[in-house]
Design a protein around this motif. Structure first.
Motif, PDB file in Angstrom:
ATOM      1  N   TYR A 178     102.556  56.425  -5.647  1.00  0.00           N
ATOM      2  CA  TYR A 178     102.284  57.377  -4.572  1.00  0.00           C
ATOM      3  C   TYR A 178     103.430  58.359  -4.331  1.00  0.00           C
ATOM      4  N   ILE A 187      96.333  64.398  -1.269  1.00  0.00           N
ATOM      5  CA  ILE A 187      96.077  63.128  -1.954  1.00  0.00           C
ATOM      6  C   ILE A 187      95.067  62.294  -1.183  1.00  0.00           C
ATOM      7  N   PHE A 214     101.494  50.807  -7.243  1.00  0.00           N
ATOM      8  CA  PHE A 214     101.085  51.810  -6.259  1.00  0.00           C
ATOM      9  C   PHE A 214     102.290  52.297  -5.453  1.00  0.00           C
ATOM     10  N   ARG A 217     103.023  62.245  -4.869  1.00  0.00           N
ATOM     11  CA  ARG A 217     103.309  63.112  -3.725  1.00  0.00           C
ATOM     12  C   ARG A 217     104.258  64.223  -4.126  1.00  0.00           C
TER      13      ARG A 217
END
Lengths: 195, 195
Positions: free
Chosen positions: B123, B157, B119, B127
């Motif tokens: 992310y 998101i 993760f 992004r």
DNA sequence: GTCTATACGACGATAGAC
DNA sequence: GTCTATCGTCGTATAGAC
């Protein structure tokens, strides 16, 4: 019911257990926290603890319920009737509790899970509260009426929940910035640069 | 890496396990799915399965990684370089897998969890992809530049992740409506009613 | 009603034989 | 690379003392 009687002690113990569980989950997270630890913290055997709750999931659900209740009360005391920002801040700060909330929400996708009823009634109520906040904003000219308040409420709640997932992974994530960005974009007074 | 040799069979078995695990979790959800069930589906004992993975959490992490990978490839094949809407749709549809994603994200809040690294790198990449989508939109006049693309990406998101939580509880929730609402609000061409 | 003791089955994990 | 056997811990269930 201010009824005195044999239930008095039991209710006190039940409350003690809920607070102890909350504390342990806040400190050690959702995973790796066993009921035996909670029982020990309450000077109780495991079956002694289970006397008060139907199952582990039931206990956890009531912990969540208690959190929601205290947050709601604190909010009411501030005469901040539908402070959307407060709704956001209420959940935050403690990683263990955010993790608990997210984990429970996932588990509650099963309709048979005790927390399913909790979330199933919580979201509509929350949606209505946020929709009221939006309606006020529209009346005051702070929020655009291009999208119906009910749908904006769903959107705002999604942002609040979703940003927590990012924050769980990266604690440096600003959980209020996206909210402020969204509210600023929704503000009709913020002149949009017409292409 | 077209190397033939003793690893060939192992890699095939590893892949079979991952697909079997994905299927079972999709069908029966995150809770109540044991490694022994996965092992049985692969005609393997539990230790036989554990030969390929360090732990249950490691296996689950690799399942998630595989899902991300196939979704990424499918997207690239469509020549839909930063289709934000596709990123949203990719996760949806199967309750068990959404539940898996959310549960893993919660568990991965612990830096020691195998999925944390996944993760933690996912992310920022996501992004950047969404920020690219936003920058294109700004260039084409579809998206307001009032808020920096990087911050809009975080917001978008968050909406995509957050709406999944609401959907897990109430399957009738429209997961695309909030996205469309947000994009419409962000569109400078949508004349805002000035108060 | 409140609580302890004991036991059960299933889980993830590991040791060591083949 | 895969097995059998076993471990410690988990949530849970029951019997029964007070």
């Amino acid at each position: 019911m201010a009824k005195r009687g044999p239930y008095e002690k039991g209710e006190a113990k039940r409350s003690e257990i809920l607070h102890a569980a909350l504390e342990i989950f806040a400190a050690e997270g959702y995973r790796g926290t066993s009921l035996r630890k909670v029982a020990a913290k309450c000077s109780l055997s495991l079956p002694g603890l289970m006397h008060y709750f139907d199952s582990k999931e039931d206990l956890l659900t009531q912990v969540l319920r208690m959190r929601d209740e205290t947050a709601r009360v604190r909010q009411a005391e501030r005469a901040d009737p539908h402070g959307y920002r407060e709704i956001i801040r209420e959940g935050a700060k403690t990683p263990g509790l955010v993790e608990l909330f997210v984990s429970m929400a996932a588990a509650a996708s099963d309709p048979a899970h005790p927390a399913h009823a909790h979330f199933a009634e919580r979201y509509p109520v929350l949606r209505e509260r946020v929709a009221d906040f939006v309606r006020d904003g529209v009346a005051e000219g702070r929020i655009s009426s291009a999208v119906p308040p009910e749908r904006l409420a769903v959107l705002l709640i999604a942002v609040a929940d979703g940003i927590q997932l990012q924050w769980l992974i990266d604690r440096s994530t600003d959980m209020e910035q996206p909210i402020e960005d969204l509210l600023s974009v929704l503000d009709p007074r913020t002149a949009p640069d017409g292409a």
